[in-house]
Every structure is written in structure tokens, then in C-alpha cells.
Motif scaffolding. Structure first.
Motif, PDB file in Angstrom:
ATOM      1  N   VAL A  66       0.846  -1.190   0.000  1.00  0.00           N
ATOM      2  CA  VAL A  66       0.000   0.000   0.000  1.00  0.00           C
ATOM      3  C   VAL A  66       0.882   1.241   0.000  1.00  0.00           C
ATOM      4  O   VAL A  66       1.891   1.311   0.697  1.00  0.00           O
ATOM      5  CB  VAL A  66      -0.923  -0.004   1.249  1.00  0.00           C
ATOM      6  N   GLU A  67       0.453   2.218  -0.770  1.00  0.00           N
ATOM      7  CA  GLU A  67       1.160   3.480  -0.912  1.00  0.00           C
ATOM      8  C   GLU A  67       1.033   4.324   0.355  1.00  0.00           C
ATOM      9  O   GLU A  67      -0.037   4.384   0.958  1.00  0.00           O
ATOM     10  CB  GLU A  67       0.493   4.250  -2.063  1.00  0.00           C
ATOM     11  N   ILE A  68       2.116   5.010   0.736  1.00  0.00           N
ATOM     12  CA  ILE A  68       2.063   6.039   1.780  1.00  0.00           C
ATOM     13  C   ILE A  68       2.286   7.357   1.055  1.00  0.00           C
ATOM     14  O   ILE A  68       3.403   7.664   0.623  1.00  0.00           O
ATOM     15  CB  ILE A  68       3.167   5.848   2.851  1.00  0.00           C
ATOM     16  N   TYR A 127       5.857   3.089   1.131  1.00  0.00           N
ATOM     17  CA  TYR A 127       5.030   1.904   0.926  1.00  0.00           C
ATOM     18  C   TYR A 127       4.982   1.053   2.190  1.00  0.00           C
ATOM     19  O   TYR A 127       5.973   0.930   2.913  1.00  0.00           O
ATOM     20  CB  TYR A 127       5.556   1.063  -0.240  1.00  0.00           C
ATOM     21  N   LEU A 128       3.816   0.487   2.418  1.00  0.00           N
ATOM     22  CA  LEU A 128       3.600  -0.481   3.493  1.00  0.00           C
ATOM     23  C   LEU A 128       3.385  -1.840   2.850  1.00  0.00           C
ATOM     24  O   LEU A 128       2.799  -1.931   1.776  1.00  0.00           O
ATOM     25  CB  LEU A 128       2.329  -0.153   4.290  1.00  0.00           C
ATOM     26  N   ILE A 129       3.841  -2.864   3.509  1.00  0.00           N
ATOM     27  CA  ILE A 129       3.523  -4.222   3.075  1.00  0.00           C
ATOM     28  C   ILE A 129       2.971  -4.945   4.296  1.00  0.00           C
ATOM     29  O   ILE A 129       3.664  -5.106   5.299  1.00  0.00           O
ATOM     30  CB  ILE A 129       4.728  -4.956   2.445  1.00  0.00           C
ATOM     31  N   ALA A 130       1.692  -5.295   4.220  1.00  0.00           N
ATOM     32  CA  ALA A 130       1.004  -5.972   5.322  1.00  0.00           C
ATOM     33  C   ALA A 130       1.188  -5.199   6.629  1.00  0.00           C
ATOM     34  O   ALA A 130       1.590  -5.749   7.637  1.00  0.00           O
ATOM     35  CB  ALA A 130       1.475  -7.409   5.460  1.00  0.00           C
ATOM     36  N   PRO A 154       9.637   4.411   4.102  1.00  0.00           N
ATOM     37  CA  PRO A 154       8.872   5.568   4.583  1.00  0.00           C
ATOM     38  C   PRO A 154       8.743   6.616   3.476  1.00  0.00           C
ATOM     39  O   PRO A 154       9.575   6.699   2.576  1.00  0.00           O
ATOM     40  CB  PRO A 154       9.694   6.095   5.755  1.00  0.00           C
ATOM     41  N   ALA A 155       7.693   7.431   3.571  1.00  0.00           N
ATOM     42  CA  ALA A 155       7.506   8.521   2.621  1.00  0.00           C
ATOM     43  C   ALA A 155       8.476   9.640   2.987  1.00  0.00           C
ATOM     44  O   ALA A 155       8.622   9.991   4.156  1.00  0.00           O
ATOM     45  CB  ALA A 155       6.070   9.024   2.679  1.00  0.00           C
TER      46      ALA A 155
END
Length: 186
Positions: free
Chosen positions: A130-132, A168-171, A177-178
Motif C-alpha cells: 500500500v502506498e504512503i 510503501y507499506l507491506i502488510a 517511509p515517505a
């Protein structure tokens, strides 16, 4: 009634033998303590052997279970990216197809790149990446954001002013980090 005396020698002999035989219905006589102890020892040895056998079987079952679990973990690690790689293959195919068109115009290349980017984002989302991308004014979160610079702004202190690079996050775990600029404290 008359009392007769038995004169039959054979009957007298049988009566005497019966008197010397132990009565089966009578209470048992106390046994030899050594025999009792040996019988108890034999019973305990048999019980000990049975328990030792059960213990060894349990140990073997535990080792087999541990070995199977280790094999499954090894397979999971080895093939963990298989699903992710499968979802990226169409993106690779699209990029190769776009590069195969030698006489494509800039507009066609742009449309192809946008379609390929949508494919890539879809593949990432299916794999829980998922995008940050925090909007301006979002509170700075050091767990998901990395401040690159602090700038004066007409916003609350310690809020995001702009995003230099998406994270980006993964699970629910931060993959990257952004990179953000943050408003300065007044």
C-alpha cells in the motif's frame, strides 16, 4: 436314629485325604513376602518398559512434527515471492510489448505507460503493498514518514507540507517511509 460306625477302609482313607487338602473356598493364607515383592517388582518393570516405549514414541512424533514444520517454513520462504512475481509478469509483458512498437508516437507511449502503471499498482495492491502518500496538512508520523527538511509554512507545526517520494507499506509494515517536508514550529 442309630449311630453307625463306618467300617469301610476305603471311605475312611478318602475322608482322611480330604482333611489334608486345602479348602479352595477358604480365605487365602499369607504369602511369602519375598514372592510378593518380586511380583510387584516385575509389574513395575513392565510398567516402566511401557512408559519408556510411550516416551520414545512421543519423542519420535515430536521430532517428525518439528521436521515437517521446518520443511514447510523452508518451502514458504523459498516460494514466498511466487505469487508476487506472478502478478508482476503481466506488467513485464506490457513493458516489452510497448518497447516492441518502433514507430509509436509520444502519445501512444504515454498511454501505454499509464496503462502499465495501473497494472503495476493493481499487482502491488493485490499483494498488500500500500502506498504512503500523505496529503498536505497531515500530522507528521515518524513511523511512516521521514522528514527531509523543515520549512516555514502557514500550517500547524509538525505537519506534512509536501511529499518528495511516496512510501510503501507491506502488510501493515513499513517497506519504505515517505520522504516529506514538514512545517516548522512557530
Amino acid at each position: 436314629m442309630s449311630d453307625k460306625i463306618q467300617t469301610d477302609p476305603e471311605a475312611a482313607l478318602q475322608a482322611g485325604e480330604a482333611a489334608n487338602q486345602p479348602d479352595v473356598n477358604a480365605a487365602p493364607t499369607p504369602e511369602d513376602p519375598l514372592a510378593v515383592a518380586l511380583a510387584e517388582l516385575a509389574a513395575e518393570k513392565a510398567k516402566n518398559l511401557d512408559l519408556a516405549d510411550q516416551f520414545l514414541r512421543s519423542q519420535a512424533d515430536m521430532q517428525n512434527t518439528r521436521r515437517r514444520a521446518e520443511e514447510e517454513v523452508a518451502k514458504a520462504r523459498k516460494f514466498a515471492v511466487e505469487g508476487f512475481a506472478e502478478s508482476l509478469l503481466p506488467v513485464c509483458d506490457s513493458l516489452e510489448a510497448g518497447l516492441a512498437h518502433k514507430d509509436a508516437t509520444a502519445e501512444v507511449i504515454r498511454e501505454g505507460a499509464e496503462a502499465t502503471l495501473r497494472q503495476l499498482k493493481g499487482a502491488l495492491e493485490r499483494n498488500r503493498v500500500v502506498e504512503i502518500n500523505p496529503p498536505a496538512g497531515t500530522r507528521f508520523d515518524p513511523h511512516q514518514h521521514q522528514a527531509i527538511s523543515v520549512v516555514p509554512a502557514d500550517q500547524e507545526p509538525n505537519t506534512v507540507v509536501g511529499v518528495l517520494q511516496k512510501g510503501y507499506l507491506i502488510a501493515d509494515r513499513v517497506l519504505r517511509p515517505a520522504l516529506v517536508t514538514v512545517s516548522q514550529s512557530r
